[in-house]
Design a protein around this motif. Structure first.
Motif, PDB file in Angstrom:
ATOM      1  N   GLU A 101     -16.820 -14.390  31.294  1.00 40.91           N
ATOM      2  CA  GLU A 101     -17.490 -14.587  32.586  1.00 40.91           C
ATOM      3  C   GLU A 101     -18.658 -15.552  32.459  1.00 40.91           C
ATOM      4  O   GLU A 101     -18.863 -16.428  33.314  1.00 40.91           O
ATOM      5  CB  GLU A 101     -17.977 -13.236  33.116  1.00 40.91           C
ATOM      6  CG  GLU A 101     -16.848 -12.305  33.541  1.00 40.91           C
ATOM      7  CD  GLU A 101     -17.349 -10.927  33.909  1.00 40.91           C
ATOM      8  OE1 GLU A 101     -16.521 -10.088  34.304  1.00 40.91           O
ATOM      9  OE2 GLU A 101     -18.567 -10.695  33.802  1.00 40.91           O
ATOM     10  N   ASN A 102     -19.420 -15.394  31.391  1.00 43.98           N
ATOM     11  CA  ASN A 102     -20.592 -16.256  31.190  1.00 43.98           C
ATOM     12  C   ASN A 102     -20.166 -17.712  31.023  1.00 43.98           C
ATOM     13  O   ASN A 102     -20.735 -18.617  31.647  1.00 43.98           O
ATOM     14  CB  ASN A 102     -21.358 -15.772  29.955  1.00 43.98           C
ATOM     15  CG  ASN A 102     -22.777 -16.309  29.928  1.00 43.98           C
ATOM     16  OD1 ASN A 102     -23.240 -16.913  30.873  1.00 43.98           O
ATOM     17  ND2 ASN A 102     -23.456 -16.062  28.819  1.00 43.98           N
ATOM     18  N   ILE A 103     -19.162 -17.950  30.176  1.00 45.69           N
ATOM     19  CA  ILE A 103     -18.692 -19.316  29.943  1.00 45.69           C
ATOM     20  C   ILE A 103     -18.121 -19.905  31.234  1.00 45.69           C
ATOM     21  O   ILE A 103     -18.386 -21.070  31.582  1.00 45.69           O
ATOM     22  CB  ILE A 103     -17.620 -19.336  28.825  1.00 45.69           C
ATOM     23  CG1 ILE A 103     -18.193 -18.798  27.515  1.00 45.69           C
ATOM     24  CG2 ILE A 103     -17.063 -20.739  28.645  1.00 45.69           C
ATOM     25  CD1 ILE A 103     -19.342 -19.592  26.977  1.00 45.69           C
ATOM     26  N   TRP A 104     -17.345 -19.098  31.953  1.00 46.36           N
ATOM     27  CA  TRP A 104     -16.693 -19.635  33.153  1.00 46.36           C
ATOM     28  C   TRP A 104     -17.717 -19.967  34.232  1.00 46.36           C
ATOM     29  O   TRP A 104     -17.586 -20.989  34.923  1.00 46.36           O
ATOM     30  CB  TRP A 104     -15.689 -18.616  33.685  1.00 46.36           C
ATOM     31  CG  TRP A 104     -14.861 -19.167  34.804  1.00 46.36           C
ATOM     32  CD1 TRP A 104     -13.780 -19.992  34.712  1.00 46.36           C
ATOM     33  CD2 TRP A 104     -15.096 -18.973  36.195  1.00 46.36           C
ATOM     34  NE1 TRP A 104     -13.302 -20.312  35.953  1.00 46.36           N
ATOM     35  CE2 TRP A 104     -14.104 -19.696  36.896  1.00 46.36           C
ATOM     36  CE3 TRP A 104     -16.041 -18.256  36.920  1.00 46.36           C
ATOM     37  CZ2 TRP A 104     -14.031 -19.724  38.278  1.00 46.36           C
ATOM     38  CZ3 TRP A 104     -15.973 -18.278  38.303  1.00 46.36           C
ATOM     39  CH2 TRP A 104     -14.976 -18.998  38.967  1.00 46.36           C
ATOM     40  N   ILE A 105     -18.732 -19.132  34.401  1.00 49.57           N
ATOM     41  CA  ILE A 105     -19.766 -19.420  35.406  1.00 49.57           C
ATOM     42  C   ILE A 105     -20.506 -20.702  35.060  1.00 49.57           C
ATOM     43  O   ILE A 105     -20.751 -21.560  35.933  1.00 49.57           O
ATOM     44  CB  ILE A 105     -20.756 -18.233  35.501  1.00 49.57           C
ATOM     45  CG1 ILE A 105     -20.072 -17.041  36.169  1.00 49.57           C
ATOM     46  CG2 ILE A 105     -22.000 -18.628  36.294  1.00 49.57           C
ATOM     47  CD1 ILE A 105     -20.921 -15.798  36.194  1.00 49.57           C
ATOM     48  N   GLU A 106     -20.844 -20.868  33.788  1.00 49.02           N
ATOM     49  CA  GLU A 106     -21.541 -22.099  33.378  1.00 49.02           C
ATOM     50  C   GLU A 106     -20.659 -23.326  33.613  1.00 49.02           C
ATOM     51  O   GLU A 106     -21.122 -24.356  34.116  1.00 49.02           O
ATOM     52  CB  GLU A 106     -21.938 -21.997  31.896  1.00 49.02           C
ATOM     53  CG  GLU A 106     -22.933 -20.901  31.574  1.00 49.02           C
ATOM     54  CD  GLU A 106     -24.297 -21.164  32.173  1.00 49.02           C
ATOM     55  OE1 GLU A 106     -24.538 -22.286  32.662  1.00 49.02           O
ATOM     56  OE2 GLU A 106     -25.128 -20.238  32.151  1.00 49.02           O
ATOM     57  N   ARG A 107     -19.390 -23.218  33.264  1.00 51.84           N
ATOM     58  CA  ARG A 107     -18.477 -24.351  33.479  1.00 51.84           C
ATOM     59  C   ARG A 107     -18.311 -24.650  34.949  1.00 51.84           C
ATOM     60  O   ARG A 107     -18.296 -25.814  35.365  1.00 51.84           O
ATOM     61  CB  ARG A 107     -17.109 -24.028  32.862  1.00 51.84           C
ATOM     62  CG  ARG A 107     -17.048 -24.125  31.352  1.00 51.84           C
ATOM     63  CD  ARG A 107     -15.665 -23.794  30.850  1.00 51.84           C
ATOM     64  NE  ARG A 107     -14.659 -24.617  31.492  1.00 51.84           N
ATOM     65  CZ  ARG A 107     -13.351 -24.384  31.440  1.00 51.84           C
ATOM     66  NH1 ARG A 107     -12.906 -23.339  30.773  1.00 51.84           N
ATOM     67  NH2 ARG A 107     -12.502 -25.186  32.050  1.00 51.84           N
ATOM     68  N   PHE A 108     -18.173 -23.609  35.757  1.00 50.86           N
ATOM     69  CA  PHE A 108     -17.960 -23.808  37.188  1.00 50.86           C
ATOM     70  C   PHE A 108     -19.149 -24.497  37.833  1.00 50.86           C
ATOM     71  O   PHE A 108     -18.999 -25.382  38.677  1.00 50.86           O
ATOM     72  CB  PHE A 108     -17.708 -22.456  37.858  1.00 50.86           C
ATOM     73  CG  PHE A 108     -17.119 -22.562  39.238  1.00 50.86           C
ATOM     74  CD1 PHE A 108     -15.753 -22.468  39.433  1.00 50.86           C
ATOM     75  CD2 PHE A 108     -17.925 -22.774  40.347  1.00 50.86           C
ATOM     76  CE1 PHE A 108     -15.209 -22.577  40.698  1.00 50.86           C
ATOM     77  CE2 PHE A 108     -17.393 -22.888  41.617  1.00 50.86           C
ATOM     78  CZ  PHE A 108     -16.028 -22.782  41.787  1.00 50.86           C
ATOM     79  N   LYS A 109     -20.352 -24.111  37.431  1.00 48.56           N
ATOM     80  CA  LYS A 109     -21.551 -24.652  38.077  1.00 48.56           C
ATOM     81  C   LYS A 109     -21.872 -26.067  37.637  1.00 48.56           C
ATOM     82  O   LYS A 109     -22.607 -26.774  38.328  1.00 48.56           O
ATOM     83  CB  LYS A 109     -22.746 -23.742  37.782  1.00 48.56           C
ATOM     84  CG  LYS A 109     -22.695 -22.438  38.568  1.00 48.56           C
ATOM     85  CD  LYS A 109     -24.029 -21.730  38.523  1.00 48.56           C
ATOM     86  CE  LYS A 109     -24.035 -20.582  39.509  1.00 48.56           C
ATOM     87  NZ  LYS A 109     -25.356 -19.941  39.625  1.00 48.56           N
ATOM     88  N   GLN A 142     -22.793 -23.577  24.550  1.00 52.92           N
ATOM     89  CA  GLN A 142     -23.639 -24.759  24.740  1.00 52.92           C
ATOM     90  C   GLN A 142     -22.878 -25.861  25.466  1.00 52.92           C
ATOM     91  O   GLN A 142     -23.434 -26.538  26.342  1.00 52.92           O
ATOM     92  CB  GLN A 142     -24.145 -25.250  23.389  1.00 52.92           C
ATOM     93  CG  GLN A 142     -25.131 -24.300  22.723  1.00 52.92           C
ATOM     94  CD  GLN A 142     -25.475 -24.711  21.314  1.00 52.92           C
ATOM     95  OE1 GLN A 142     -24.938 -25.703  20.781  1.00 52.92           O
ATOM     96  NE2 GLN A 142     -26.377 -23.957  20.661  1.00 52.92           N
ATOM     97  N   ASN A 143     -21.621 -26.056  25.098  1.00 55.71           N
ATOM     98  CA  ASN A 143     -20.825 -27.076  25.783  1.00 55.71           C
ATOM     99  C   ASN A 143     -20.630 -26.732  27.253  1.00 55.71           C
ATOM    100  O   ASN A 143     -20.632 -27.617  28.116  1.00 55.71           O
ATOM    101  CB  ASN A 143     -19.456 -27.213  25.104  1.00 55.71           C
ATOM    102  CG  ASN A 143     -19.559 -27.865  23.742  1.00 55.71           C
ATOM    103  OD1 ASN A 143     -20.545 -28.527  23.422  1.00 55.71           O
ATOM    104  ND2 ASN A 143     -18.549 -27.655  22.908  1.00 55.71           N
ATOM    105  N   ALA A 144     -20.443 -25.439  27.549  1.00 53.34           N
ATOM    106  CA  ALA A 144     -20.284 -25.033  28.942  1.00 53.34           C
ATOM    107  C   ALA A 144     -21.556 -25.288  29.736  1.00 53.34           C
ATOM    108  O   ALA A 144     -21.505 -25.714  30.891  1.00 53.34           O
ATOM    109  CB  ALA A 144     -19.906 -23.554  29.009  1.00 53.34           C
ATOM    110  N   GLN A 145     -22.726 -25.049  29.122  1.00 50.53           N
ATOM    111  CA  GLN A 145     -23.982 -25.289  29.814  1.00 50.53           C
ATOM    112  C   GLN A 145     -24.229 -26.773  30.046  1.00 50.53           C
ATOM    113  O   GLN A 145     -24.810 -27.172  31.060  1.00 50.53           O
ATOM    114  CB  GLN A 145     -25.137 -24.707  28.992  1.00 50.53           C
ATOM    115  CG  GLN A 145     -25.220 -23.190  29.027  1.00 50.53           C
ATOM    116  CD  GLN A 145     -26.368 -22.661  28.212  1.00 50.53           C
ATOM    117  OE1 GLN A 145     -26.667 -23.190  27.132  1.00 50.53           O
ATOM    118  NE2 GLN A 145     -27.015 -21.616  28.707  1.00 50.53           N
ATOM    119  N   SER A 146     -23.744 -27.595  29.083  1.00 52.07           N
ATOM    120  CA  SER A 146     -23.953 -29.041  29.190  1.00 52.07           C
ATOM    121  C   SER A 146     -22.888 -29.739  30.003  1.00 52.07           C
ATOM    122  O   SER A 146     -23.005 -30.945  30.278  1.00 52.07           O
ATOM    123  CB  SER A 146     -24.015 -29.652  27.785  1.00 52.07           C
ATOM    124  OG  SER A 146     -24.992 -29.009  26.998  1.00 52.07           O
TER     125      SER A 146
END
Length: 783
Positions: free
Chosen positions: A549-557, A519-523
């Motif tokens: 991979e999922n967390i890193w993609i969300e953080r990157f975007k 959730q933090n990565a998405q926000s």
């Protein structure tokens, strides 16, 4: 009374020999001698070298007619007359050794052995000495009074035997059984190693028992292998049972003869046969073996050889085994058992996300690093393993980190509190020098990742010291730098070890922290480092990689500086794994449609999804068959015909048959407080470790379902490689939870689909192609 003493002694010795023979026969029958196969080669080599020395010393002793039992007895060789007596035997031994090594022929060594005594007789009769002159010069043994065999039995008077001595000699008899059995097994192992051929130690031990039983029943004494004769026969390359038969006949003749053989045969010749064996064994196991052992093993061999001289054979062998164990521990502790592997998750990302991962996530400065750890991780190797991992991910331990390491493990003490020069790390001067050193070596520092995935599926054992001193400290060091550490593929015992020592979160807490990080990565918020101070555990390395991979993609975007921030939201044609599976009990989750699953695997446009949805609703049997399964139901077995491949629509499937049957889903773990009970686990990472039906299925069909390999979740496709290659299935599959549903695509249905509906056939072929590409991309040399 001398007669009573003599009668009691003879009966105790012969009776004890007969009873020991029975015990040895039983030991061979119940295969107790197999324990000797665990003896290290350097220890057996040291014993063989000692046998060579013993034969050499016994040969010289026979030549000079003096007892030589200790090393100081070699002082006899300083006496000129005794040295001259030993010299012919020493030279004859050299001749035999050269003959056996220089010319490979079955007749050379026996011919040399016939020529040597013939030359002796020619010389003594030529110079006029004769046998009497040879006895005068001590070349032949002195004559003795003839003793018929029947006189031996006249020495025993059963009325005079003191049977109360049985209880007194019983402890000595127990020791004799141990010594003879151990020595016989050791002789068999040594002979087998010297011959280079496998011998059945239990049968050989039973043979020794039969010989001792016969010896005891005929008033004989205890004996074991005639090691020298066995090696000698092998050296002469006479590999025939007739050798044993002739030796037996010769021994019978010698026993029944009233004349001693030593009164006619030159002593130096008998001694030279032993000297020849001594030369051969010493050269082979002291000189030649140097080129076959590493230096530490060679030192173990020399230590065993010396220890037998100092403390005797039994304790010398035990000391040699102890040193060999210490050498193994030290060698294992210094050996790296970690490899960096290139793996990706089995998730299929949309093209933009895939490029993002390829260029940045797994690029030159990879943000996600996967390390494979193998073997046993214990107190001796934990420090080295932590050092290797830290070096691989560019993690430089600070003074505070080193202090924590020394406190976490008693084995990481004072040497960790000092730098390379030996100066304590706590001094300001040392800190200033280290800062200067770091500033001068920035070019050598590796780029740190954001995620570290440890594949522990090949780790066979983990002790408490390594759990805290290596993995807990690694997680803490990484947490300070914002690195998430994941561990995957853990055996139940290792899983329990990490959780019980707070190296990993509890299962419930772990799921909450994972959701919070996601959730933090998405926000766009940073996650708290305190939540990263422990390992995150996953069932397989692919699940751990997909999480990262999922967390890193969300953080990157969500980063404002991201060049891909303007790409927008994820395309509707791709379905996330989170949308396929809902947290909680997998047995009550909603069954997914094929169009939904294929969108996760491949990505489908609107027309393809409508086409699959219509076919599923109108006629499900047209291109696939749905199988509803209970927990423990077998889908297929290893080695069966690959007439179909499968897709998981609901629940979970366990793949089996790649590893040993000892590694079952449910493992019996006993802690200091007793048996460990696993907590029921119903989350999306896999079924409970205490699943009974699945475990019973694996145990009851151990041939085709030999052990748990991994789990396949909703959206997973399996058995497609064997299906494409048309080879027997290389693993088995079992439903891991209740109400599991899989889609079965048979070869016959797919063939008919090509003509009836080529569009659906095209979609399925693309799915197989995409799955094959992912399988190929994740293959490593270790697999």
């Amino acid at each position: 009374d001398e007669k009573a003493i003599l009668s009691t002694t003879l009966v105790m010795l012969s009776g004890g020999t007969a009873m020991m023979g029975l015990v040895l026969i039983l030991m061979g029958r119940f295969r107790i001698a197999d324990a000797v196969s665990y003896l290290p080669l350097p220890v057996v080599g040291g014993y063989l070298a000692f046998i060579g020395y013993f034969c050499l010393q016994a040969g010289v002793s026979l030549c000079i007619s003096e007892s030589m039992m200790k090393f100081k007895d070699w002082a006899y060789m300083l006496q000129p007359d005794l040295f001259l007596l030993a010299l012919p035997g020493l030279l004859a031994g050299v001749v035999m050794t050269l003959a056996s090594h220089s010319i490979r022929s079955n007749v050379i060594l026996p011919t040399v052995m016939l020529i040597i005594p013939l030359l002796f007789y020619v010389v003594i009769f030529t110079v006029g000495w004769g046998l009497d002159g040879a006895r005068e010069y001590k070349l032949i043994s002195e004559e003795s009074e003839p003793v018929p065999v029947k006189d031996l039995f006249h020495l025993i008077e059963f009325d005079l035997i003191n049977w109360s001595m049985v209880s007194k000699v019983f402890p000595i008899w127990i020791g004799m059984v141990f010594v003879v059995s151990f020595a016989s097994c050791l002789d068999v192992a040594a002979i087998s190693m010297d011959m280079g051929e496998a011998l059945d130690t239990n049968k050989e031990l039973a043979t020794v028992g039969i010989a001792n039983l016969m010896s005891g029943l005929t008033c004989g004494f205890t004996g074991s292998y005639i090691f020298s004769q066995t090696i000698f026969t092998f050296r002469t390359q006479c590999h025939s049972r007739w050798v044993g038969i002739l030796v037996m006949v010769a021994y019978i003749c010698v026993v029944w003869s009233e004349k001693s053989l030593l009164e006619f045969v030159p002593l130096f010749f008998l001694g030279s046969t032993l000297i020849f064996i001594g030369y051969d064994l010493l050269y082979e196991w002291i000189i030649e073996v140097r080129h076959k052992l590493i230096w530490s093993e060679y030192l173990v061999l020399l230590f065993t050889f010396a220890a037998i001289h100092v403390v005797g054979m039994d304790f010398g062998i035990i000391l040699g085994i102890i040193v060999a164990i210490m050498d193994y521990v030290m060698t294992t502790a210094q050996t790296s058992s970690i490899n960096r592997i290139n793996k990706r998750s089995r998730a299929v990302w949309q093209p933009d996300d895939w490029k993002l991962l390829q260029n940045y996530g797994y690029g030159e400065n990879a943000k996600i690093i996967t390390l494979e750890v193998r073997g046993s991780v214990f107190f001796g190797s934990s420090v080295q393993l932590l050092s290797f991992i830290s070096e691989e991910i560019g993690l430089d331990g600070s003074d505070e980190d080193l202090m924590d390491m020394s406190l976490l493990s008693p084995h990481m003490g004072a040497h960790l509190l000092r730098n390379k020069t030996g100066t304590p790390i706590s001094t300001p001067k040392t800190r200033r020098k280290e800062k200067e050193s770091l500033s001068n070596s920035k070019l050598n520092v590796r780029h740190r990742p954001d995620f570290l995935v440890l594949d522990l599926s090949q780790v066979t054992n983990l002790d408490a010291t390594a759990a805290r001193g290596c993995f807990l400290q690694l997680a803490k060091m990484c947490a300070k730098r914002g690195i998430i550490v994941c561990a995957s593929g853990l055996h139940p015992r290792i899983d329990w070890m990490l959780r019980s020592h707070d190296v990993a979160h509890s299962q419930d807490e772990e799921e909450k922290i994972k959701k919070s990080i996601h959730q933090n990565a998405q926000s766009g918020y940073l996650y708290e480092n305190e939540n990263l101070e422990k390992l995150f555990l996953f069932m397989s390395v692919y699940e751990g990689l997909e999480f990262c991979e999922n967390i890193w993609i969300e953080r990157f975007k969500t980063r404002s500086s991201s060049p891909l921030n303007s790409m927008g939201v994820r395309k509707k044609s791709f379905v996330r794994l989170d949308d396929l599976e809902s947290p909680g009990d997998l047995s009550v989750a909603t069954k997914q449609s094929l169009s939904h699953v294929f969108s996760y695997i491949l990505g489908l446009d609107q027309n393809d999804r409508i086409l699959l949805d219509d076919m599923e609703q109108s006629d499900k049997g047209s291109f696939h068959q749905e199988l509803s399964l209970h927990e423990g139901d077998v889908i297929f077995k290893k080695g069966s015909t690959p007439d179909a491949f499968f897709v998981v629509l609901r629940g979970n499937v366990a793949l089996t048959g790649r590893i040993s049957s000892k590694t079952l889903l449910k493992e019996n773990i006993i802690s200091g407080a007793g048996h460990v009970r696993f907590k029921q686990k119903n989350d999306q990472t896999g079924p409970s470790t205490s699943t009974n039906n699945l475990n019973d299925t694996i145990k009851n069909d151990s041939d085709s379902l030999s052990g748990l390999k991994t789990y396949v979740r909703v959206g997973g496709i399996f058995s497609f490689v064997d299906f494409i290659l048309e080879r027997p299935r290389t693993f088995g599959a079992i439903a891991a939870v209740e109400k599991t549903v899989v889609a079965r695509f048979s070869r016959a249905r797919l063939e008919s689909m090509k003509a009836e509906n080529p569009e659906v056939s095209r979609i399925i072929q693309n799915v197989l192609l995409q799955a094959s590409v992912l399988e190929l991309a994740n293959c490593t040399c270790s697999e």
